[in-house]
Design an enzyme around this catalytic site. Structure first.
Site, PDB file in Angstrom:
ATOM      1  CD  GLN A   1      -6.963  -4.752   3.650  1.00 42.76           C
ATOM      2  OE1 GLN A   1      -7.893  -5.532   3.843  1.00 42.76           O
ATOM      3  NE2 GLN A   1      -7.161  -3.473   3.357  1.00 42.76           N
TER       4      GLN A   1
ATOM      5  CG  HIS B   1      -1.978   0.962   1.303  1.00 41.36           C
ATOM      6  ND1 HIS B   1      -1.766   2.287   1.639  1.00 41.36           N
ATOM      7  CD2 HIS B   1      -3.316   0.843   1.093  1.00 41.36           C
ATOM      8  CE1 HIS B   1      -2.921   2.925   1.641  1.00 41.36           C
ATOM      9  NE2 HIS B   1      -3.883   2.083   1.296  1.00 41.36           N
TER      10      HIS B   1
ATOM     11  CE  LYS C   1      -7.586  -0.512   5.747  1.00 40.02           C
ATOM     12  NZ  LYS C   1      -8.393  -0.108   4.594  1.00 40.02           N
TER      13      LYS C   1
ATOM     14  CG  ASP D   1       0.208  -2.541   6.100  1.00 42.35           C
ATOM     15  OD1 ASP D   1      -0.783  -2.705   6.831  1.00 42.35           O
ATOM     16  OD2 ASP D   1       0.182  -1.856   5.063  1.00 42.35           O
TER      17      ASP D   1
ATOM     18  CB  CYS E   1      -3.691   3.194  -1.718  1.00 42.33           C
ATOM     19  SG  CYS E   1      -4.898   4.491  -1.377  1.00 42.33           S
TER      20      CYS E   1
END
Length: 407
Positions: free
Chosen positions: A201, A121, A224, A198, A361
């Site tokens: 997700q 991202h 999220k 990261d 993104c």
């Protein structure tokens, strides 16, 4: 509780859009919020709205207990050793920028390497580009396989003794690839590098244990994972956070302020300057309670089943290209031949189906895929096979509408 019963807990999903029942397939961008989380936030504002840490009155104590209680829930949720290792941020982007600005700029110099992947991202690319420019370090990319996965042999060849930081997403927001971050962390540490994961997700969709992963930093967002927007967290190993300097200065994060010099509070508060996002933190704590009551293992299993069903249904539709590996997390990214994804998404919206269209993104990944944009349907615990059927039926209507080019 099955997905249909879970769906009833999300007020926004119980509506019609453009004359059709809403089918929300954009949870990778932001998830919807259950009544349990909405009620907790409303209760804070109605009953004990106050600032934290500063007052000794009853409302201030209740607010502080709620805020710090949420920190403990996050610690348990991701398996950190101590709440000292949990820093509240505005989300994944802010958390990565904190590490890049504080740790990166202090520990990198000419000749050093930062290693990332083409699937990252923008939030996990641009901060490292800026650090490389500021320090003279070199930015390197781990290559991807043809179907968008990371092979450990390529990791071994990319990370060297010059590598000081590795930054990689656990799950791709475009390809659905689930990356072997535990093994990447082992390789990074073998070469003396630290690794940032990261988790934007991954944390909403699967059980995460930062100690098992042995990552040095882990960043994620609340919005999220059924929590409000504007709240997230950074996990960092205590030994690293203790050596890092704050990047925001002001109230809340100070210990002593002199005329010309100041000192900082202990962890984690030295990184939390200003009035924090109190309601958001309390809402994030409620979202964690909600997800854990359902079970992260159940959520992951359900989403993979929905994604597999979606892949099977899309196999039935001519003229559709699906990107990423067959074994994936709960999303499918696709394009329809000779039709811009924004046009496809517009037709789907007219049928009440919400999908994402654009570069997500991830412009470097779009170039790697040799496309300018894609459409994406992303699933969560409240989606069903009926949602997928409605999505495919809407896609078939788009195919009919664009029949002169959709082939």
């Amino acid at each position: 509780m099955n997905a249909k019963e879970i769906r009833e807990l999300f007020p926004v999903l119980n509506q019609e859009v453009n004359g059709h029942p809403l089918v929300y397939l954009d949870s990778a961008a932001t998830s919807q919020k259950p009544k349990q989380v909405i009620d907790v936030i409303e209760d804070y504002y109605k009953r004990y709205n106050s600032n934290v840490h500063r007052g000794v009155h009853t409302l201030g104590t209740l607010a502080t207990d709620g805020y710090e209680g949420a920190r403990e829930k996050i610690r348990s949720f991701i398996g950190a050793k101590s709440t000292e290792e949990i820093v509240f941020t505005r989300g994944t982007t802010t958390a990565i920028n904190l590490v890049a600005s504080s740790y990166g700029r202090a520990n990198l110099g000419p000749g050093d390497e930062i290693v990332i992947t083409p699937m990252e991202h923008h939030s996990n690319i641009i901060p490292w580009q800026q650090v490389a420019k500021a320090t003279g370090a070199t930015l390197k990319y781990i290559p991807l396989t043809a179907d968008g996965r990371i092979e450990l042999t390529d990791v071994e060849q990319t990370i060297t003794d010059k590598t000081k930081i590795v930054a990689v997403m656990q799950v791709s927001n475009v390809l659905g690839s689930v990356n072997p971050v535990k093994e990447i962390a082992e390789i990074a540490h073998r070469h003396g590098a630290v690794i940032l994961v990261d988790g934007a997700q991954s944390s909403p969709h699967m059980k995460v244990d930062v100690q098992d992963l042995d990552c040095d930093f882990f960043a994620f967002s609340g919005h999220k994972m059924c929590a409000p927007t504007g709240i997230g967290a950074l996990y960092g190993k205590k030994s690293l956070l203790e050596k890092m300097e704050p990047v925001e200065f002001g109230g809340e994060m100070i210990d002593f302020v002199g005329d010309y010099e100041s000192t900082w509070k202990e962890l984690p508060w030295k990184f939390e300057g200003g009035t924090p996002i109190i309601a958001g933190a309390i809402g994030l704590g409620a979202a964690i309670d909600f997800l854990e009551d359902i079970g992260l293992d159940r959520i992951e299993e359900h989403e993979k089943a929905i994604a597999n069903y979606a892949l099977q249904r899309l196999d039935e539709v001519d003229g559709v290209d699906v990107y990423g590996p067959r074994e994936r997390a709960g999303l499918v990214t696709f394009n329809c031949h000779d039709v811009h994804p924004h046009d496809v998404a517009t037709v789907l919206d007219s049928e009440g189906v919400a999908v994402r269209a654009g570069h997500h993104c991830a412009q470097p990944l779009m170039r790697w895929l040799d496309v300018t944009a894609t459409a994406r349907a992303s699933f969560y615990l409240y989606n069903t096979e009926e949602d997928v059927d409605a999505f495919v039926e809407a896609l078939l209507k788009a195919k009919e509408y664009f029949g002169h080019v959709f082939r």
